[in-house]
Scaffold this motif. Structure first.
Motif, mmCIF file in Angstrom:
data_model
loop_
_atom_site.group_PDB
_atom_site.id
_atom_site.type_symbol
_atom_site.label_atom_id
_atom_site.label_comp_id
_atom_site.label_asym_id
_atom_site.label_seq_id
_atom_site.Cartn_x
_atom_site.Cartn_y
_atom_site.Cartn_z
ATOM 1 N N PRO A 59 0.789 -1.233 0.000
ATOM 2 C CA PRO A 59 0.000 0.000 0.000
ATOM 3 C C PRO A 59 0.822 1.285 0.000
ATOM 4 O O PRO A 59 0.262 2.361 0.159
ATOM 5 C CB PRO A 59 -0.779 -0.129 1.316
ATOM 6 C CG PRO A 59 0.215 -0.787 2.234
ATOM 7 C CD PRO A 59 0.968 -1.767 1.364
ATOM 8 N N PHE A 60 2.118 1.199 -0.147
ATOM 9 C CA PHE A 60 2.944 2.401 -0.024
ATOM 10 C C PHE A 60 2.900 3.268 -1.272
ATOM 11 O O PHE A 60 2.895 4.489 -1.183
ATOM 12 C CB PHE A 60 4.379 2.010 0.338
ATOM 13 C CG PHE A 60 4.466 1.301 1.653
ATOM 14 C CD1 PHE A 60 4.422 2.021 2.832
ATOM 15 C CD2 PHE A 60 4.555 -0.076 1.713
ATOM 16 C CE1 PHE A 60 4.471 1.372 4.061
ATOM 17 C CE2 PHE A 60 4.601 -0.733 2.932
ATOM 18 C CZ PHE A 60 4.557 -0.012 4.112
ATOM 19 N N VAL A 61 2.906 2.655 -2.442
ATOM 20 C CA VAL A 61 2.706 3.423 -3.666
ATOM 21 C C VAL A 61 1.756 2.654 -4.581
ATOM 22 O O VAL A 61 1.618 1.431 -4.483
ATOM 23 C CB VAL A 61 4.027 3.703 -4.429
ATOM 24 C CG1 VAL A 61 5.062 4.349 -3.538
ATOM 25 C CG2 VAL A 61 4.587 2.440 -5.061
ATOM 26 N N ARG A 62 1.096 3.406 -5.450
ATOM 27 C CA ARG A 62 0.308 2.816 -6.520
ATOM 28 C C ARG A 62 0.853 3.355 -7.836
ATOM 29 O O ARG A 62 1.348 4.474 -7.883
ATOM 30 C CB ARG A 62 -1.178 3.163 -6.364
ATOM 31 C CG ARG A 62 -1.814 2.571 -5.133
ATOM 32 C CD ARG A 62 -3.308 2.826 -5.099
ATOM 33 N NE ARG A 62 -3.622 4.246 -4.996
ATOM 34 C CZ ARG A 62 -4.869 4.729 -4.966
ATOM 35 N NH1 ARG A 62 -5.895 3.903 -5.068
ATOM 36 N NH2 ARG A 62 -5.076 6.019 -4.858
ATOM 37 N N THR A 63 0.761 2.551 -8.877
ATOM 38 C CA THR A 63 1.297 2.971 -10.163
ATOM 39 C C THR A 63 0.256 2.810 -11.259
ATOM 40 O O THR A 63 -0.691 2.021 -11.142
ATOM 41 C CB THR A 63 2.549 2.155 -10.553
ATOM 42 O OG1 THR A 63 2.198 0.786 -10.669
ATOM 43 C CG2 THR A 63 3.654 2.348 -9.525
ATOM 44 N N ALA A 64 0.437 3.568 -12.328
ATOM 45 C CA ALA A 64 -0.413 3.458 -13.509
ATOM 46 C C ALA A 64 0.401 3.877 -14.717
ATOM 47 O O ALA A 64 1.257 4.756 -14.625
ATOM 48 C CB ALA A 64 -1.654 4.338 -13.377
ATOM 49 N N ILE A 65 0.158 3.236 -15.846
ATOM 50 C CA ILE A 65 0.804 3.607 -17.093
ATOM 51 C C ILE A 65 -0.245 4.261 -17.978
ATOM 52 O O ILE A 65 -1.251 3.638 -18.329
ATOM 53 C CB ILE A 65 1.414 2.381 -17.804
ATOM 54 C CG1 ILE A 65 2.412 1.683 -16.883
ATOM 55 C CG2 ILE A 65 2.084 2.799 -19.106
ATOM 56 C CD1 ILE A 65 2.917 0.369 -17.410
ATOM 57 N N ASP A 66 -0.026 5.504 -18.320
ATOM 58 C CA ASP A 66 -0.953 6.267 -19.142
ATOM 59 C C ASP A 66 -0.203 6.725 -20.393
ATOM 60 O O ASP A 66 0.440 7.779 -20.399
ATOM 61 C CB ASP A 66 -1.499 7.471 -18.373
ATOM 62 C CG ASP A 66 -2.297 7.055 -17.140
ATOM 63 O OD1 ASP A 66 -3.299 6.354 -17.313
ATOM 64 O OD2 ASP A 66 -1.903 7.416 -16.029
#
Length: 299
Positions: A22-29
């Motif tokens: 839960p420390f970071v979330r990522t997404a590729i846009d």
């Protein structure tokens, strides 16, 4: 600039959870790899776990050829409160390891290693500052290539006020705002808003309001993605080489300029052929066609 970018940046679904959660979330846009600090309940402190998760996320982004930009955002109302001092008693109780090094020093140094690595990333790094960025959080903002914020952003270096030193972030802060401004902010603990941060160069772009921040960030991302990929990487490399030259003997500057001329020729014979042709024909260069950035995920 021709682009299919929607002006609704950071107004859609949240970034996908990853192994770093839960420390970071990522997404590729599209060409943007977004890394969101994801401990809003504690104002996104830079704990050992957070730093490890950030480092792993940057690792993944750098391995993706299609990614041009690493964008740092944060969940909640704060960007980052800085170092995590909530567990100070436990940290003080840890004994030195077999090598005799102080475990607190080892942990502190790990953040400096992350910032140093981030500053040398071949990807363009951008921070979207949506609230308070204190201590190490402000250091992260100073270590990226481009920082964007709003008047509601807040910055400060409270370390000396609580008996600490901003040792790991100091070189990055000084490089961004200059030695004297760094002295003022670090020796007084003064808090500044986004307007003052923009005036002194801590922020590169200032949105007119907090609500306008997503669109301003989207504009900056479009600027970056419109540049030629190899030229962008080469320019970052040259910037890193040039930075210390002002304090070096003339021979060092000569060697740098010699090497830079070779890099210029390489670009002239490669991407520049398409870039100049596209400019003459008043059309987007091939690397910018279809490179529209879809709306980034929401906080």
């Amino acid at each position: 600039m021709t682009s299919s970018v929607s002006p609704t940046l950071i107004e859609t679904a949240a970034p996908t959870a990853t192994a770093e959660a839960p420390f970071v979330r990522t997404a590729i846009d599209g060409a943007v790899f977004r890394i969101e600090l994801n401990r809003s309940d504690a104002r996104n402190p830079l704990s050992a776990e957070m730093v490890t998760a950030l480092s792993k996320a940057v690792d993944r982004a750098e391995q993706m050829d299609d990614v041009r930009v690493i964008l740092f955002t944060a969940a909640g109302k704060a960007f980052s409160a800085g170092g995590d001092l909530g567990n100070i008693t436990d940290r003080l109780a840890v004994k030195p390891g077999a090598d005799g090094r102080d475990p607190i020093a080892v942990g502190n140094r790990r953040y400096g290693e992350f910032l140093s690595r981030l500053a040398q990333s071949p990807k363009v790094t951008v921070a979207c500052v949506n609230g308070a960025a204190m201590g190490g959080g402000a250091g992260l903002v100073c270590a990226v290539d481009i920082a964007v914020g709003s008047p509601a952003a807040r910055f400060g270096f409270p370390e000396a006020g609580i008996g600490l030193v901003p040792g790991q972030i100091l070189p990055f802060v000084s490089a961004r705002v200059g030695d004297q401004v760094a002295r003022r902010l670090m020796l007084t603990g003064e808090r500044i808003n986004g307007v003052e941060a923009h005036r002194i160069g801590l922020l590169d772009y200032l949105a007119q309001s907090e609500e306008a921040l997503p669109v301003r960030v989207q504009e900056v991302l479009e600027f970056v993605v419109a540049t030629a990929p190899a030229a962008s990487v080469a320019t970052k490399s040259l910037l890193a080489q040039a930075r210390p030259l002002s304090a070096q003997p003339h021979e060092a500057l000569k060697n740098y300029l010699d090497a830079a001329s070779v890099k210029f020729a390489q670009q002239m014979r490669s991407e520049a052929v398409e870039g100049v042709t596209a400019a003459r024909e008043r059309r987007p260069a091939r690397w910018n066609v279809g490179a529209g950035l879809p709306p980034l995920a929401a906080n």
